[in-house]
Design a protein around this motif. Structure first.
Motif, PDB file in Angstrom:
ATOM      1  N   ALA A  20      23.912 -82.326  76.524  1.00  0.00           N
ATOM      2  CA  ALA A  20      24.106 -81.568  75.444  1.00  0.00           C
ATOM      3  C   ALA A  20      22.445 -81.515  75.043  1.00  0.00           C
ATOM      4  O   ALA A  20      21.455 -82.126  75.232  1.00  0.00           O
ATOM      5  N   GLY A  21      22.486 -80.253  74.046  1.00  0.00           N
ATOM      6  CA  GLY A  21      20.931 -79.570  73.762  1.00  0.00           C
ATOM      7  C   GLY A  21      20.127 -79.155  74.743  1.00  0.00           C
ATOM      8  O   GLY A  21      18.887 -79.872  74.308  1.00  0.00           O
ATOM      9  N   ARG A  70      25.332 -85.882  63.276  1.00  0.00           N
ATOM     10  CA  ARG A  70      24.503 -85.740  62.408  1.00  0.00           C
ATOM     11  C   ARG A  70      23.193 -86.308  61.452  1.00  0.00           C
ATOM     12  O   ARG A  70      22.210 -85.905  61.116  1.00  0.00           O
ATOM     13  N   ARG A  71      23.343 -87.693  61.267  1.00  0.00           N
ATOM     14  CA  ARG A  71      22.826 -88.494  60.854  1.00  0.00           C
ATOM     15  C   ARG A  71      21.181 -88.472  61.760  1.00  0.00           C
ATOM     16  O   ARG A  71      19.785 -88.273  61.001  1.00  0.00           O
ATOM     17  N   LEU A  72      21.778 -88.792  62.702  1.00  0.00           N
ATOM     18  CA  LEU A  72      20.161 -88.914  63.814  1.00  0.00           C
ATOM     19  C   LEU A  72      19.483 -87.113  63.515  1.00  0.00           C
ATOM     20  O   LEU A  72      18.172 -87.147  63.583  1.00  0.00           O
ATOM     21  N   GLY A  73      19.941 -86.390  63.161  1.00  0.00           N
ATOM     22  CA  GLY A  73      19.653 -85.370  63.675  1.00  0.00           C
ATOM     23  C   GLY A  73      18.655 -85.070  62.104  1.00  0.00           C
ATOM     24  O   GLY A  73      17.337 -84.490  62.197  1.00  0.00           O
ATOM     25  N   GLY A 103      23.301 -79.806  68.255  1.00  0.00           N
ATOM     26  CA  GLY A 103      21.966 -79.491  68.786  1.00  0.00           C
ATOM     27  C   GLY A 103      21.212 -80.219  68.901  1.00  0.00           C
ATOM     28  O   GLY A 103      19.754 -79.982  69.380  1.00  0.00           O
ATOM     29  N   LEU A 104      21.446 -81.642  69.103  1.00  0.00           N
ATOM     30  CA  LEU A 104      20.194 -82.680  69.069  1.00  0.00           C
ATOM     31  C   LEU A 104      20.753 -83.471  70.837  1.00  0.00           C
ATOM     32  O   LEU A 104      21.883 -83.276  71.988  1.00  0.00           O
ATOM     33  N   PRO A 105      19.300 -83.114  71.833  1.00  0.00           N
ATOM     34  CA  PRO A 105      19.872 -83.482  73.321  1.00  0.00           C
ATOM     35  C   PRO A 105      20.575 -85.051  73.179  1.00  0.00           C
ATOM     36  O   PRO A 105      20.092 -85.513  72.847  1.00  0.00           O
TER      37      PRO A 105
END
Length: 185
Positions: A20-21, A70-73, A103-105
């Motif tokens: 992903a990403g 979401r938190r990591l992003g 959109g997090l790789p």
């Protein structure tokens, strides 16, 4: 240039696969860090490739994965590396979907690739970049010293302008230009 997620994906020894990403692989990676904390965000600075096995995560729970990703992003994590074959045979769809939505790789790390190998690759790339900067600084210093000793003001200013990829000028005490480089300056 600092290492990027793309450079790690293209590192032949690591065998990483993008899940992903894909559109954000040009992101610089400041460090690679392994953490099995359910919430590693308080210990992150941003720019890290976070490496996990999902030991303490329910990676099959869509809502939990959306919150986690979401938190990591929001913390500025560059990407997430997930080791397959440890706790999960494949990356759970809930995590893949959450990473894609955010959109997090998300990189799949094969069982045969130790997290340490990824950390070493990032560290080596950062070290190479720092070495290049130091080497360039010494070369610039040599060139400027050579010009200061034998090239006069015009030679020194030309060398300085070349080093900063711009222009340089020397003024006298009255503010009049003594020399400038390049000529258009």
């Amino acid at each position: 240039m600092p290492p990027t997620l793309a450079s790690l994906v293209h590192h032949s020894a690591l065998k990483l696969t993008v899940r992903a990403g894909e559109e954000r692989l040009a992101i610089p990676v400041r460090w690679a860090h392994a953490s099995e904390l359910a919430d590693p965000v308080p210990y992150m600075e941003g720019g890290e490739l976070l490496l996990i096995t999902a030991l303490k995560l329910d990676a099959e729970d869509p809502e939990a994965m959306r919150r986690y990703v979401r938190r990591l992003g929001q913390a500025g994590v560059a990407g997430l590396g997930f080791a397959v074959g440890v706790h999960y045979a494949t990356i759970p769809d809930a995590l893949v979907d959450a990473a894609a939505e955010e959109g997090l790789p998300l990189l799949e790390v094969p069982r045969r690739t130790p997290f340490l190998a990824i950390s070493k690759a990032v560290s080596a790339a950062i070290s190479a970049e720092q070495y290049q900067a130091v080497t360039a600084g010494f070369a610039a210093q040599r060139d400027l010293t050579k010009q200061a000793l034998g090239g006069g003001p015009a030679g020194l200013l030309a060398a300085l302008a070349g080093q900063v990829d711009g222009w340089a000028a020397l003024y006298d005490a009255t503010g009049a230009v003594v020399a400038a480089a390049p000529e258009w300056a």
